[in-house]
Design a protein around this motif. Sequence first.
Motif, PDB file in Angstrom:
ATOM      1  N   ILE A  27       0.845  -1.194   0.000  1.00 45.99           N
ATOM      2  CA  ILE A  27       0.000   0.000   0.000  1.00 45.99           C
ATOM      3  C   ILE A  27       0.881   1.246   0.000  1.00 45.99           C
ATOM      4  O   ILE A  27       0.619   2.207  -0.738  1.00 45.99           O
ATOM      5  N   ARG A  28       1.937   1.236   0.799  1.00 49.20           N
ATOM      6  CA  ARG A  28       2.861   2.380   0.809  1.00 49.20           C
ATOM      7  C   ARG A  28       3.548   2.543  -0.531  1.00 49.20           C
ATOM      8  O   ARG A  28       3.732   3.663  -1.003  1.00 49.20           O
ATOM      9  N   LEU A  29       3.960   1.446  -1.154  1.00 49.23           N
ATOM     10  CA  LEU A  29       4.595   1.533  -2.467  1.00 49.23           C
ATOM     11  C   LEU A  29       3.667   2.188  -3.478  1.00 49.23           C
ATOM     12  O   LEU A  29       4.078   3.083  -4.222  1.00 49.23           O
ATOM     13  N   LEU A  30       2.425   1.747  -3.510  1.00 50.28           N
ATOM     14  CA  LEU A  30       1.463   2.343  -4.439  1.00 50.28           C
ATOM     15  C   LEU A  30       1.302   3.838  -4.163  1.00 50.28           C
ATOM     16  O   LEU A  30       1.278   4.655  -5.096  1.00 50.28           O
ATOM     17  N   TRP A  31       1.191   4.198  -2.900  1.00 54.34           N
ATOM     18  CA  TRP A  31       1.001   5.603  -2.523  1.00 54.34           C
ATOM     19  C   TRP A  31       2.206   6.451  -2.944  1.00 54.34           C
ATOM     20  O   TRP A  31       2.052   7.515  -3.546  1.00 54.34           O
ATOM     21  N   PHE A  32       3.408   5.980  -2.641  1.00 54.88           N
ATOM     22  CA  PHE A  32       4.607   6.754  -2.962  1.00 54.88           C
ATOM     23  C   PHE A  32       4.850   6.833  -4.465  1.00 54.88           C
ATOM     24  O   PHE A  32       5.296   7.868  -4.967  1.00 54.88           O
ATOM     25  N   ILE A  33       4.545   5.766  -5.189  1.00 58.09           N
ATOM     26  CA  ILE A  33       4.678   5.826  -6.651  1.00 58.09           C
ATOM     27  C   ILE A  33       3.697   6.858  -7.202  1.00 58.09           C
ATOM     28  O   ILE A  33       4.044   7.649  -8.081  1.00 58.09           O
ATOM     29  N   ASN A  34       2.504   6.879  -6.661  1.00 61.14           N
ATOM     30  CA  ASN A  34       1.513   7.870  -7.086  1.00 61.14           C
ATOM     31  C   ASN A  34       1.994   9.296  -6.800  1.00 61.14           C
ATOM     32  O   ASN A  34       1.708  10.215  -7.562  1.00 61.14           O
ATOM     33  N   GLU A  35       2.733   9.486  -5.706  1.00 58.52           N
ATOM     34  CA  GLU A  35       3.255  10.806  -5.348  1.00 58.52           C
ATOM     35  C   GLU A  35       4.459  11.212  -6.206  1.00 58.52           C
ATOM     36  O   GLU A  35       4.950  12.319  -6.071  1.00 58.52           O
ATOM     37  N   GLY A  36       4.938  10.311  -7.043  1.00 57.35           N
ATOM     38  CA  GLY A  36       6.036  10.657  -7.936  1.00 57.35           C
ATOM     39  C   GLY A  36       7.374  10.046  -7.583  1.00 57.35           C
ATOM     40  O   GLY A  36       8.371  10.319  -8.231  1.00 57.35           O
ATOM     41  N   HIS A  37       7.435   9.225  -6.550  1.00 57.18           N
ATOM     42  CA  HIS A  37       8.685   8.549  -6.179  1.00 57.18           C
ATOM     43  C   HIS A  37       8.755   7.253  -6.980  1.00 57.18           C
ATOM     44  O   HIS A  37       8.172   6.244  -6.601  1.00 57.18           O
ATOM     45  N   GLN A  38       9.463   7.305  -8.087  1.00 55.08           N
ATOM     46  CA  GLN A  38       9.406   6.204  -9.052  1.00 55.08           C
ATOM     47  C   GLN A  38      10.638   5.320  -9.084  1.00 55.08           C
ATOM     48  O   GLN A  38      10.565   4.187  -9.514  1.00 55.08           O
ATOM     49  N   PRO A  40      13.628   2.942  -7.610  1.00 54.62           N
ATOM     50  CA  PRO A  40      13.765   2.038  -6.459  1.00 54.62           C
ATOM     51  C   PRO A  40      14.511   2.677  -5.285  1.00 54.62           C
ATOM     52  O   PRO A  40      14.132   2.481  -4.136  1.00 54.62           O
ATOM     53  N   SER A  41      15.543   3.472  -5.569  1.00 57.56           N
ATOM     54  CA  SER A  41      16.292   4.112  -4.478  1.00 57.56           C
ATOM     55  C   SER A  41      15.430   5.135  -3.739  1.00 57.56           C
ATOM     56  O   SER A  41      15.535   5.279  -2.515  1.00 57.56           O
ATOM     57  N   GLU A  42      14.550   5.835  -4.452  1.00 59.00           N
ATOM     58  CA  GLU A  42      13.631   6.783  -3.804  1.00 59.00           C
ATOM     59  C   GLU A  42      12.645   6.036  -2.908  1.00 59.00           C
ATOM     60  O   GLU A  42      12.361   6.476  -1.787  1.00 59.00           O
ATOM     61  N   LEU A  43      12.129   4.937  -3.404  1.00 61.53           N
ATOM     62  CA  LEU A  43      11.180   4.138  -2.625  1.00 61.53           C
ATOM     63  C   LEU A  43      11.860   3.570  -1.385  1.00 61.53           C
ATOM     64  O   LEU A  43      11.270   3.543  -0.310  1.00 61.53           O
ATOM     65  N   GLN A  44      13.113   3.159  -1.529  1.00 64.33           N
ATOM     66  CA  GLN A  44      13.869   2.640  -0.380  1.00 64.33           C
ATOM     67  C   GLN A  44      14.044   3.726   0.676  1.00 64.33           C
ATOM     68  O   GLN A  44      13.908   3.470   1.869  1.00 64.33           O
ATOM     69  N   ARG A  45      14.309   4.957   0.255  1.00 66.24           N
ATOM     70  CA  ARG A  45      14.448   6.060   1.217  1.00 66.24           C
ATOM     71  C   ARG A  45      13.125   6.375   1.898  1.00 66.24           C
ATOM     72  O   ARG A  45      13.098   6.752   3.071  1.00 66.24           O
ATOM     73  N   LYS A  46      12.008   6.240   1.185  1.00 68.75           N
ATOM     74  CA  LYS A  46      10.696   6.517   1.763  1.00 68.75           C
ATOM     75  C   LYS A  46      10.272   5.417   2.740  1.00 68.75           C
ATOM     76  O   LYS A  46       9.460   5.655   3.621  1.00 68.75           O
ATOM     77  N   GLU A  81      12.373   2.873 -13.474  1.00 69.19           N
ATOM     78  CA  GLU A  81      11.306   3.678 -12.892  1.00 69.19           C
ATOM     79  C   GLU A  81      10.008   2.889 -12.891  1.00 69.19           C
ATOM     80  O   GLU A  81       9.732   2.141 -13.827  1.00 69.19           O
ATOM     81  N   TYR A  82       9.235   3.083 -11.829  1.00 65.92           N
ATOM     82  CA  TYR A  82       7.926   2.466 -11.714  1.00 65.92           C
ATOM     83  C   TYR A  82       6.865   3.551 -11.838  1.00 65.92           C
ATOM     84  O   TYR A  82       7.064   4.682 -11.405  1.00 65.92           O
ATOM     85  N   SER A  83       5.737   3.182 -12.417  1.00 67.45           N
ATOM     86  CA  SER A  83       4.593   4.090 -12.469  1.00 67.45           C
ATOM     87  C   SER A  83       3.319   3.268 -12.309  1.00 67.45           C
ATOM     88  O   SER A  83       3.305   2.062 -12.560  1.00 67.45           O
ATOM     89  N   LEU A  84       2.274   3.955 -11.865  1.00 69.83           N
ATOM     90  CA  LEU A  84       0.986   3.278 -11.721  1.00 69.83           C
ATOM     91  C   LEU A  84       0.361   3.073 -13.088  1.00 69.83           C
ATOM     92  O   LEU A  84       0.452   3.935 -13.963  1.00 69.83           O
ATOM     93  N   THR A  85      -0.286   1.944 -13.258  1.00 66.69           N
ATOM     94  CA  THR A  85      -1.101   1.730 -14.449  1.00 66.69           C
ATOM     95  C   THR A  85      -2.431   2.460 -14.226  1.00 66.69           C
ATOM     96  O   THR A  85      -2.713   2.928 -13.112  1.00 66.69           O
ATOM     97  N   GLU A  86      -3.235   2.548 -15.260  1.00 63.92           N
ATOM     98  CA  GLU A  86      -4.568   3.142 -15.086  1.00 63.92           C
ATOM     99  C   GLU A  86      -5.351   2.340 -14.041  1.00 63.92           C
ATOM    100  O   GLU A  86      -6.071   2.901 -13.220  1.00 63.92           O
ATOM    101  N   PHE A  87      -5.193   1.029 -14.075  1.00 62.57           N
ATOM    102  CA  PHE A  87      -5.839   0.148 -13.099  1.00 62.57           C
ATOM    103  C   PHE A  87      -5.327   0.459 -11.691  1.00 62.57           C
ATOM    104  O   PHE A  87      -6.102   0.561 -10.739  1.00 62.57           O
ATOM    105  N   GLY A  88      -4.020   0.630 -11.538  1.00 60.15           N
ATOM    106  CA  GLY A  88      -3.429   0.957 -10.244  1.00 60.15           C
ATOM    107  C   GLY A  88      -3.922   2.293  -9.708  1.00 60.15           C
ATOM    108  O   GLY A  88      -4.123   2.454  -8.502  1.00 60.15           O
TER     109      GLY A  88
END
Length: 121
Positions: A27-38, A40-46, A81-88
């Motif tokens: 859930i946190r990964l989805l939220w942070f990707i949505n906020e623009g943290h795409q 892996p190193s950014e997600l690790q810091r978050k 980089e990761y991004s949300l799909t339309e479904f996500g």
Amino acid sequence: MHERKIPLNLNCGLDLIGEVLYGKWKIRLLWFINEGHQRPSELQRKIPDASRRVLNIQLKELEEHELVTKKIFAQVPPKVEYSLTEFGKTLIPVISALGNWADKNEDRLRRVILKRMEEHA
């Protein structure tokens, strides 16, 4: 490879959402990707409490469930980089509603969680 101890049950929406979102950090990964943290190193810091291995596993599962896409750039050093799909993206209002509920009940939730931890210590 992981072997299931409990048979897969996909008989209702709650079973389906549990199968897709089960995992401490999804859930946190989805939220942070949505906020623009795409990256892996950014997600690790978050999410510093999560190991890189576990984050990679959960990102791969989110990708397999078609909630995120992974883009690999052909450069040196490699860039991902990761991004949300339309479904996500359709999950973001649901995650937001859960977060708002938790914010409104923060004191009570913290109290019952800590009480339970003390009882099981």
